[in-house]
Design an enzyme around this catalytic site. Structure first.
Site, PDB file in Angstrom:
ATOM      1  N   HIS A 159       0.831  -1.201   0.000  1.00  0.00           N
ATOM      2  CA  HIS A 159       0.000   0.000   0.000  1.00  0.00           C
ATOM      3  C   HIS A 159       0.865   1.250   0.000  1.00  0.00           C
ATOM      4  O   HIS A 159       1.228   1.765   1.069  1.00  0.00           O
ATOM      5  CB  HIS A 159      -0.912   0.005   1.221  1.00  0.00           C
ATOM      6  CG  HIS A 159      -1.824  -1.180   1.301  1.00  0.00           C
ATOM      7  ND1 HIS A 159      -1.398  -2.424   1.702  1.00  0.00           N
ATOM      8  CD2 HIS A 159      -3.146  -1.314   1.014  1.00  0.00           C
ATOM      9  CE1 HIS A 159      -2.415  -3.277   1.670  1.00  0.00           C
ATOM     10  NE2 HIS A 159      -3.492  -2.628   1.257  1.00  0.00           N
ATOM     11  N   HIS A 200      -2.225  -0.765   7.100  1.00  0.00           N
ATOM     12  CA  HIS A 200      -1.812  -1.116   5.738  1.00  0.00           C
ATOM     13  C   HIS A 200      -0.716  -0.178   5.240  1.00  0.00           C
ATOM     14  O   HIS A 200       0.052  -0.540   4.366  1.00  0.00           O
ATOM     15  CB  HIS A 200      -3.007  -1.093   4.792  1.00  0.00           C
ATOM     16  CG  HIS A 200      -3.786   0.179   4.844  1.00  0.00           C
ATOM     17  ND1 HIS A 200      -4.776   0.401   5.773  1.00  0.00           N
ATOM     18  CD2 HIS A 200      -3.714   1.311   4.107  1.00  0.00           C
ATOM     19  CE1 HIS A 200      -5.282   1.606   5.590  1.00  0.00           C
ATOM     20  NE2 HIS A 200      -4.660   2.181   4.593  1.00  0.00           N
ATOM     21  N   ASP A 224      -9.706   6.902   6.768  1.00  0.00           N
ATOM     22  CA  ASP A 224     -11.169   6.923   6.696  1.00  0.00           C
ATOM     23  C   ASP A 224     -11.750   5.582   7.117  1.00  0.00           C
ATOM     24  O   ASP A 224     -12.830   5.529   7.711  1.00  0.00           O
ATOM     25  CB  ASP A 224     -11.618   7.274   5.278  1.00  0.00           C
ATOM     26  CG  ASP A 224     -11.408   8.737   4.962  1.00  0.00           C
ATOM     27  OD1 ASP A 224     -12.040   9.584   5.622  1.00  0.00           O
ATOM     28  OD2 ASP A 224     -10.601   9.049   4.074  1.00  0.00           O
ATOM     29  N   GLY A 225     -11.041   4.508   6.805  1.00  0.00           N
ATOM     30  CA  GLY A 225     -11.538   3.189   7.180  1.00  0.00           C
ATOM     31  C   GLY A 225     -11.668   3.044   8.680  1.00  0.00           C
ATOM     32  O   GLY A 225     -12.686   2.558   9.186  1.00  0.00           O
ATOM     33  N   HIS A 233      -3.919   3.133  -3.509  1.00  0.00           N
ATOM     34  CA  HIS A 233      -4.161   2.620  -2.154  1.00  0.00           C
ATOM     35  C   HIS A 233      -3.442   1.301  -1.882  1.00  0.00           C
ATOM     36  O   HIS A 233      -2.660   1.207  -0.934  1.00  0.00           O
ATOM     37  CB  HIS A 233      -5.656   2.441  -1.895  1.00  0.00           C
ATOM     38  CG  HIS A 233      -5.946   1.693  -0.640  1.00  0.00           C
ATOM     39  ND1 HIS A 233      -5.913   2.280   0.597  1.00  0.00           N
ATOM     40  CD2 HIS A 233      -6.214   0.382  -0.412  1.00  0.00           C
ATOM     41  CE1 HIS A 233      -6.166   1.372   1.526  1.00  0.00           C
ATOM     42  NE2 HIS A 233      -6.362   0.210   0.940  1.00  0.00           N
ATOM     43  N   HIS A 249     -28.741 -14.762  24.056  1.00  0.00           N
ATOM     44  CA  HIS A 249     -27.821 -14.533  25.163  1.00  0.00           C
ATOM     45  C   HIS A 249     -27.138 -15.815  25.646  1.00  0.00           C
ATOM     46  O   HIS A 249     -26.331 -15.757  26.567  1.00  0.00           O
ATOM     47  CB  HIS A 249     -28.555 -13.858  26.327  1.00  0.00           C
ATOM     48  CG  HIS A 249     -28.823 -12.396  26.090  1.00  0.00           C
ATOM     49  ND1 HIS A 249     -29.526 -11.948  24.999  1.00  0.00           N
ATOM     50  CD2 HIS A 249     -28.457 -11.279  26.778  1.00  0.00           C
ATOM     51  CE1 HIS A 249     -29.590 -10.623  25.033  1.00  0.00           C
ATOM     52  NE2 HIS A 249     -28.948 -10.191  26.096  1.00  0.00           N
TER      53      HIS A 249
END
Lengths: 668, 668
Positions: free
Chosen positions: A33, A73, A160-161, A264, A472
């Site tokens: 990347h 990354h 942003d991820g 990217h 549960h």
């Protein structure tokens, strides 16, 4: 303020060295990347040269600033920085071998491969959430030991991820609430995700969201050194945690691809790299950094030595030196001793309690004796029984507390615990319902991968939870946790085993533990018969052991964990009454059992007996112990809503239902 | 606007009926959550009597409004409402048996137990996130069929817990981006969590956060009927999705406990119930509702019949009637036929492709033929190979699209898929890396529990992912997914198996599926040898089958899945060359294999052969097929960063390393 000045004529080539190494390494690996390291090179250069407190000669300096690359990354960013600033590793050869077997320059940064990599990152959002834990540990230790010994910042780079993942909401909510003002998040605001521009999938005003969560927000042009510096300075001076929105161009420097998702996650290609070299005015051969640029970088690294030296002097002179060093050394050598008295008392005076309650009883002496322990729960304190009288709340008003009200944030809690453990000096444990291990599963995995000995207190561990019903009730969870490498999953059967498992869990600083604990009361099965308990004798240490030997000729071995061990004892009673000899094996931790010698395993699980597993959960996996010819009593469907006793009967967990199955199997 | 007017003299007793039933049922069960139903009784009464479009006589009416109780622990709220408004179930006897075995009034609402319960809720935040999917399905079908046939709202009740969970961030981000204006969230703003007041763990401005995410926000006093009504009206009229912040008192009506966490999750007790009856002026015996109050409630239910009738008339007159009904009927009966030609073509012309690519190839004809299929990916479209030419993007500008750019929101995606499937009329599939099944694991579990046939396209399914390293390499994930009840985990070995698994996945509308797919290319192992493929002959339907029979006397059976089947073939070649007969069994789906007859299983896995499992993942679990005397080739540690071929060699996945182990085992 560190040595470098804001002189673009000096900083720009330094930043470009990061860009060049990143694009060359990705190209050589034909994988990786480049976009993020190239986009954030300018921001990182300002951070490392003027703000970050670190000493490459001593990556383990306790009072260093922590730098977390949550956008993992972009690993070539941190590999470049570590190399350029003078860490022993990675060497340039290791960078040349980026993403190859044996190189510490893995695809994503791994804390166990390189010093200076504080966290393993890559699973998005978790670096940010671990940083919250790091910042919590720092404030706690600061409250205990003062500014002289503990006074550092936590810096995080997110993309942003990271900010779209749900965990970021939990993380920043916790950080905002705890007013972790020494945490500074640098957002690589490039508007690019893998699928295209970020506005393909989001329309959020991230800055407004952070402000709504109690954060200070400042923005800057991520390619303007002076602007970056001003923003970082402002962030340092604000008492709130800070988000620095750095407006960047992804792949900055690659003239034809920058600003697009094409940079990217793929090599730029030879042509684009050639064009970038022209664009950046970068003439050296691949993997070469001109001496003067390297010297500038090394100078920034060396500048930290003075700060570090001053700290070492303060430590040497401090009245808290011994206590500080003991705190940082952890609990592994002291856990068994801390709980010995409690276990002896239980042996003398057996208690019929839920193992979650037994856990609370064990935590009493442990938290009293071991100041490193920091407890908490994701809003289930009274159910998880995680709070003791030694653990007062940690809050923005008093960080010295040792109990964290994490809120309804299981994933955020688990990641924060990882961060705390990675910081060092504290040993976190935290509770939720076992079913919600699903909500934090990847953070549990990262505990194991990162080799941190956090302890997950996971209660309500089966249909024994009762009325709350199938959403549960764990069914597959215990087995599913056993599958995670380097994780010990303990399911103790009574109060003594619970204490023993706690001692073991705290004795493995590089292996995290899950304690799967019952809601319902369980009889104490261990006691007088064992003789006196000593630190050397922890029956659970072998993972599985013979709790009772057959009286008649052994034809059956019943292997059970947790709440089903008492049931196995009942079954054994009935079998013996019918003349069928049956051992009962308690198996609190299959991972430890698997590590025993073949001879031990063959003794416990002999070939000439019918092996029967009894566990109120998935049967898949138990065949490892029972074989294809054995019998597996379990639950391979979802649970239901009803009182626990009704459910156990409904799902066949009574001796009256199990014993005939065993007899039938013996007769066929 | 519905029949009831805003007359507190009528609405208050109606709301109090909910309160009374809730506290009585929890008391009778000695377990449950009275606080939320009592706190939200007034809001729910306004919603059900004046806004919600529903017909209790026809809970399956396609154009009904959907009501989701995301705060599922408040289940007595919805049970009360369903009973009072006239649904066939729950009956009052069923309410009396709240939380008892066999009653549909389970601890948390279960969609498979009661009509009118749209989703199974309880795991916090997921109801909200499923509602986003419901609202997406509604807008999509509206875009296809128009207002006459599809025009309804999605209402959600959330608590503070739902809004602290990370998934809420993903859900509201998606909803805000897609401008789902017909989704309205009613927030039970009571400032109480289990551990105490919400400000113990959060300092967030929730309203500002929603606004930052593109939502309309309105607040009201949750105990003022007129104010509630005005807020709901405003929400309905705003084009954005709406958050209605309803300021409430938890446990409202219990004079000594209301407003505290004591009312959250425990019976009020006889004394407090008596005091509440005085406070509320409620005189009837437990589980009794006065006739005039019941009549008012039943009138609100009956008012929906007219709306429903008008819709049935529009449907009957619509030129789209047949198409609409076909759309709503799903894909199960058509999937195999839709893919038959593709498989025949593969048999005739074998393809060496990654199974993720094979999946894309299969999706071509499937998405072209089956308009119900709505694809998507959590920002890995190009890696998951989930987009086809038939699936154009769904966006706020055009909801008719059938491809969702979910963003980096795995959990939100999975929950939204559940919601879409529960809505009906669409069949969602969505992609991410298999490793990130961890991020959405509980939503996968809820797919299975809720019996919805969504399909998870999970690529990069082993160390074959290569350079991204251990954070991105699944090891335990395939086995761990096999543990979830009612989930089929498929790991096909080639292009034909991939297509067959797709056909199977789309043929089980009540069982979700995971497709674990390779990043790397795999040879096509199926083809001519099979003769012509027909819909009736889907080799994967038995879960595991003999792909090749031993040529020499059979001593070994190699059982493998996915990318390791080709390796098993190589091993068989070497064994046969050494005179050792070896079957090769392809096992794409252990769950389906487990469901076969004993005779079939004994034929495939005979007792007289050494059974060897080969799968690049956890060995635990494979002993079900190999027994204790078998051989398990797998990976029980974390992966590493390197090219895939290097990793397979490093971890022992070559015939040259495996065959000697088999020979050794045969000789001992």
């Amino acid at each position: 303020m560190r040595a470098m000045t804001i002189d673009p004529a000096r900083l720009q080539p330094m930043a470009n060295a990061i860009r060049a190494l990143s694009m060359d390494a990705v190209q050589a690996a034909n994988s990786g990347h480049p976009g993020m390291p190239m986009g954030m090179a300018d921001v990182a250069s300002v951070l490392f040269s003027r703000h970050l407190k670190f000493d490459p000669a001593r990556p383990d300096w306790a009072d260093r600033d922590r730098f977390v690359l949550s956008a993992g990354h972009g690993s070539m960013l941190i590999y470049s920085l570590l190399h350029l600033t003078g860490y022993a590793h990675p060497t340039m050869d290791e960078i040349r071998n980026f993403r190859q077997l044996g190189s510490p320059c893995a695809g994503h940064p791994e804390n166990f491969l390189l010093e200076g990599v504080e966290c393993t990152t890559g699973p998005l959002g978790q670096g940010l959430a671990m940083a919250v834990g790091i910042a919590m540990a720092e404030r706690h230790l600061n409250a205990v030991f003062g500014d002289d010994l503990v006074n550092h910042r936590t810096w995080v780079i997110v993309g942003d991820g990271c900010l779209m993942e749900g965990i970021n909401h939990e993380a920043i909510g916790l950080a905002g609430h705890l007013k972790l003002g020494r945490m500074i998040v640098l957002w690589d605001d490039n508007n690019i995700t893998i699928d295209g521009t970020a506005d393909l999938s989001t329309s959020e005003n991230i800055k407004a969201r952070y402000e709504a969560t109690g954060w200070h927000v400042v923005a800057c042009d991520g390619h303007d050194f002076a602007a970056i510096d001003r923003a970082l300075e402002e962030a340092k001076n604000d008492p709130r945690p800070s988000l620095v929105a750095c407006k960047t161009v992804i792949g900055k420097g690659a003239p034809n691809k920058q600003g697009t998702s094409a940079t990217h996650g793929a090599p730029l290609g030879a042509d684009e790299i050639a064009a970038a070299r022209v664009e950046l005015g970068w003439e050296p051969a691949p993997f070469e950094v001109p001496a003067e640029i390297l010297a500038d970088w090394r100078a920034t690294g060396e500048a930290g030595a003075a700060e570090h030296g001053a700290w070492e002097q303060r430590l040497a002179a401090s009245p808290h030196k011994a206590k500080f060093e003991a705190q940082m050394a952890g609990v592994a050598d002291h856990a068994s001793a801390a709980i010995e008295g409690h276990i002896r008392a239980l042996a003398a005076d057996p208690q019929k309690v839920a193992t979650r309650k037994a856990s609370e009883m064990a935590l009493g002496p442990l938290t009293e004796t071991l100041p490193q322990l920091i407890g908490g729960s994701a809003d289930l304190t009274g159910s998880n029984n995680t709070k003791t009288k030694s653990t007062l709340p940690m809050s923005a008003d008093d960080y010295s507390g040792r109990y964290v009200y994490y809120g309804i944030r299981e994933f955020g809690m688990a990641a924060a615990m990882n961060g705390m453990a990675l910081h060092g000096g504290v040993v976190p444990y935290g509770g939720t319902f076992l079913i919600f291990s699903d909500y934090c599963r990847n953070a549990i995995r990262l505990s194991a991968l990162q080799k941190v000995g956090v302890v997950y207190v996971m209660t309500h561990d089966s249909i024994g939870l009762g009325e709350d019903g199938p959403t549960h009730q764990p069914v597959e969870h215990v087995m599913s946790l056993r599958l995670i490498p380097n994780l010990n999953t303990y399911r103790p059967c009574d109060a003594i085993e619970t204490a023993e498992c706690w001692a073991l869990a705290l004795s493995t600083p590089e292996t995290p533990s899950v304690l799967a604990l019952s809601r319902q009361n369980l009889p104490q099965l261990r006691g007088e018969c064992d003789g006196e308990w000593t630190v050397e004798y922890n029956a659970c240490a072998k993972g599985g052991y013979r709790l009772r030997s057959a009286q008649n000729t052994r034809k059956v071995v019943l292997v059970a964990s947790g709440s089903e061990v008492a049931l196995a004892m009942e079954c054994a009673d009935q079998l013996e009454a019918a003349g069928v000899g049956a051992d009962v094996v308690s198996m609190p931790c299959t991972e430890l059992f698997d590590a025993q010698s073949d001879a031990y395993k063959a003794d416990i699980l002999p070939d000439d007996a019918l092996i029967v597993s009894i566990e109120a959960g998935s049967t898949l996996g138990w065949e490892r112990y029972t074989g294809r010819g054995g019998l597996n009593i379990g639950i391979d469907s979802f649970g239901a809503s009803a009182p626990a006793d009704d459910l156990f009967a409904h799902y066949g967990f009574t001796a009256d239902q199990i014993v005939p199955k065993i007899q039938n199997k013996l007769n066929n």
